[in-house]
Design a protein around this motif. Structure first.
Motif, PDB file in Angstrom:
ATOM      1  N   MET A  67      44.765 -43.055  18.128  1.00  0.00           N
ATOM      2  CA  MET A  67      43.884 -41.884  18.040  1.00  0.00           C
ATOM      3  C   MET A  67      43.901 -41.087  19.337  1.00  0.00           C
ATOM      4  SD  MET A  67      40.567 -43.402  16.060  1.00  0.00           S
ATOM      5  CE  MET A  67      40.736 -44.185  14.457  1.00  0.00           C
ATOM      6  N   ALA A  68      43.980 -41.787  20.443  1.00  0.00           N
ATOM      7  CA  ALA A  68      44.049 -41.107  21.737  1.00  0.00           C
ATOM      8  C   ALA A  68      45.326 -40.287  21.853  1.00  0.00           C
ATOM      9  CB  ALA A  68      43.965 -42.127  22.872  1.00  0.00           C
ATOM     10  N   VAL A  69      46.412 -40.804  21.291  1.00  0.00           N
ATOM     11  CA  VAL A  69      47.668 -40.049  21.299  1.00  0.00           C
ATOM     12  C   VAL A  69      47.511 -38.762  20.486  1.00  0.00           C
ATOM     13  CG1 VAL A  69      50.089 -40.062  20.567  1.00  0.00           C
ATOM     14  CG2 VAL A  69      49.109 -42.091  21.662  1.00  0.00           C
ATOM     15  N   VAL A  70      46.902 -38.871  19.324  1.00  0.00           N
ATOM     16  CA  VAL A  70      46.666 -37.672  18.518  1.00  0.00           C
ATOM     17  C   VAL A  70      45.836 -36.667  19.306  1.00  0.00           C
ATOM     18  CG1 VAL A  70      45.547 -36.756  16.456  1.00  0.00           C
ATOM     19  CG2 VAL A  70      46.832 -38.891  16.317  1.00  0.00           C
ATOM     20  N   ARG A  71      44.772 -37.142  19.929  1.00  0.00           N
ATOM     21  CA  ARG A  71      43.884 -36.254  20.680  1.00  0.00           C
ATOM     22  C   ARG A  71      44.617 -35.545  21.809  1.00  0.00           C
ATOM     23  NH1 ARG A  71      38.806 -39.046  23.417  1.00  0.00           N
ATOM     24  NH2 ARG A  71      40.472 -39.911  24.698  1.00  0.00           N
ATOM     25  N   GLU A  72      45.430 -36.286  22.566  1.00  0.00           N
ATOM     26  CA  GLU A  72      46.140 -35.688  23.707  1.00  0.00           C
ATOM     27  C   GLU A  72      47.214 -34.704  23.240  1.00  0.00           C
ATOM     28  OE1 GLU A  72      45.440 -35.879  26.870  1.00  0.00           O
ATOM     29  OE2 GLU A  72      43.781 -37.268  26.551  1.00  0.00           O
ATOM     30  N   LEU A  73      47.950 -35.077  22.207  1.00  0.00           N
ATOM     31  CA  LEU A  73      48.987 -34.171  21.695  1.00  0.00           C
ATOM     32  C   LEU A  73      48.361 -32.918  21.080  1.00  0.00           C
ATOM     33  CD1 LEU A  73      51.579 -36.617  20.080  1.00  0.00           C
ATOM     34  CD2 LEU A  73      51.979 -35.074  22.007  1.00  0.00           C
TER      35      LEU A  73
END
Length: 424
Positions: free
Chosen positions: A247-253
């Protein structure tokens, strides 16, 4: 009476539940605005003339806006169309004339006619145009029981004319705008007031006109919507992402993509697709080489772009556990209905009874149940029920924003649903 009104008068309005074969002739193609395609207003001098003409006009003002959704960042308007008796139709370039507050003030005292008003009001507000009163022909169609409420379908069913449909999804930020697009745009407001008049008559015939007036007043009085919390959670395919690090990857991207899209003034989807963001989140690639092998990050993407996205992924990989996003959004209200049976069986019984009653009444009145009362309001009343008395339920409904006509119709249903489930 205009030609369109005569056509409407001569036509048989297709009423809800009418299963008979439509006796009306085929719709008449509407090919040209009655005064021709108006020139695009793009200077302060021309705008001043438009303001004067519309201030001197009479009757309601038809208003429409064209955006460049899918092409440009945000939802700004790239063309404004208006029509009023005595002023004719105008097309205004809000890029060249970004402040239309003088025009908004000139027509502030009259009713604005829009189709799907909530879609256009935000971009109109951004350029200084805010109606004090309005008539929404799409919402009127819903309340009147029409199954198809797009502008083309409504004009065809109610007025007997066929609008061109070919340019609704074009890039309206294009300059200069091609003549066929301008013709299409002008025709969108050509019959809007005629449609409004016919729908008002139909709503009055059905005894729903006061309902519509209350709905229109609520739309006109509504404040701007607040910014959406955690918009990255609406990434398409997000349901596949279950781990907090992912989820953090989605948020950062998502955040990195949004910055690039805003800077370049292009739709975020043209910068990086949602499917690519989800693919990266599921795999959490450790380096650019691994990222380049994923779908959506192929050979067409340059090294600099890949490094940009990998940097966002690396930021997510480096976050401590305490800073990772939590699964799901913090609830503001009841849990999802599917969880009610386990969490609160009595509430689940109340909701089942209330939904059945609302559905039955909506069908009887020939209107969508979400227009009779929003599903969220029903859930909130059933999850934390007031006393099952008319006054308490009516107060709860009004507190959740229900209009008086909705309160009057729905209160008895919910009183019975709350009483029955409590007794059970």
């Amino acid at each position: 009476m205009t030609d369109a009104q005569k056509t409407a008068e001569d036509s048989t309005l297709r009423t809800p539940g009418d299963a008979t074969e439509d006796p009306r002739p085929a719709p008449v193609p509407l090919l040209e605005p009655r005064e021709g395609i108006p020139p695009v207003t793009a200077t302060d001098e021309d705008l001043a003339q438009v303001v004067a003409a519309f201030a001197a006009g009479s009757g309601p003002v038809a208003v429409d806006a064209e955006r460049a959704s899918g092409y440009r960042y945000g939802q700004r308007a790239y063309l404004i169309q208006l029509r009023r008796e005595g002023a004719g139709s105008v097309l205004i370039d809000p890029v060249a004339c970004p402040d239309l507050s003088a025009l908004g003030e000139a027509i502030a005292g009259t009713e604005w006619v829009l189709h799907a008003a909530t879609q256009d009001l935000p971009c109109l507000r951004d350029i200084g145009m805010v109606p004090a009163s309005l008539f929404d022909t799409e919402l009127a169609g819903r309340l009147a029981g029409f199954a198809r409420v797009g502008l083309g379908a409504m004009v065809e069913n109610v007025l007997g004319y066929a609008l061109e449909k070919g340019h609704s999804a074009v890039d309206w930020s294009t300059r200069p705008l091609p003549e066929p697009w301008l013709r299409y745009a002008a025709l969108d407001v050509e019959l809007l007031v005629d449609l409004r008049d016919a729908l008002e008559e139909e709503l009055d015939r059905q005894g729903k006109l006061e309902w519509a007036r209350q709905e229109f007043a609520a739309i006109a009085a509504a404040p701007p919507a607040p910014p959406r919390k955690d918009p990255w959670r609406r990434t398409s395919g997000m349901h596949k992402v279950r781990r907090r690090r992912q989820m953090a990857v989605v948020r950062e991207l998502w955040t990195a993509r949004d910055r690039v899209a805003q800077k370049r003034d292009v739709s975020p989807g043209k910068v990086l697709g949602d499917a690519a963001i989800v693919e990266a989140a599921l795999n959490v690639p450790p380096n650019v080489h691994a990222l380049a092998s994923l779908s959506g990050f192929g050979h067409r993407m340059g090294r600099r772009q890949l490094e940009q996205w990998q940097a966002a992924i690396d930021r997510a990989r480096a976050l401590p556990e305490s800073e990772l996003p939590q699964p799901g959004q913090p609830l503001n209200g009841p849990p999802p209905p599917r969880a009610w049976a386990d969490k609160d069986p009595a509430a689940a019984a109340r909701l089942t009874a209330a939904r059945a009653a609302v559905t039955a009444l909506a069908e009887e009145l020939h209107l969508p149940q979400e227009n009779l009362i929003t599903p969220d309001t029903v859930r909130r009343v059933c999850w934390e029920p007031p006393e099952p008395t008319p006054s308490a339920v009516a107060e709860a409904l009004a507190g959740y924003g229900a209009r008086p006509w909705q309160v009057e119709l729905v209160t008895p249903l919910l009183v019975e649903a709350l009483s029955t489930s409590s007794a059970g």
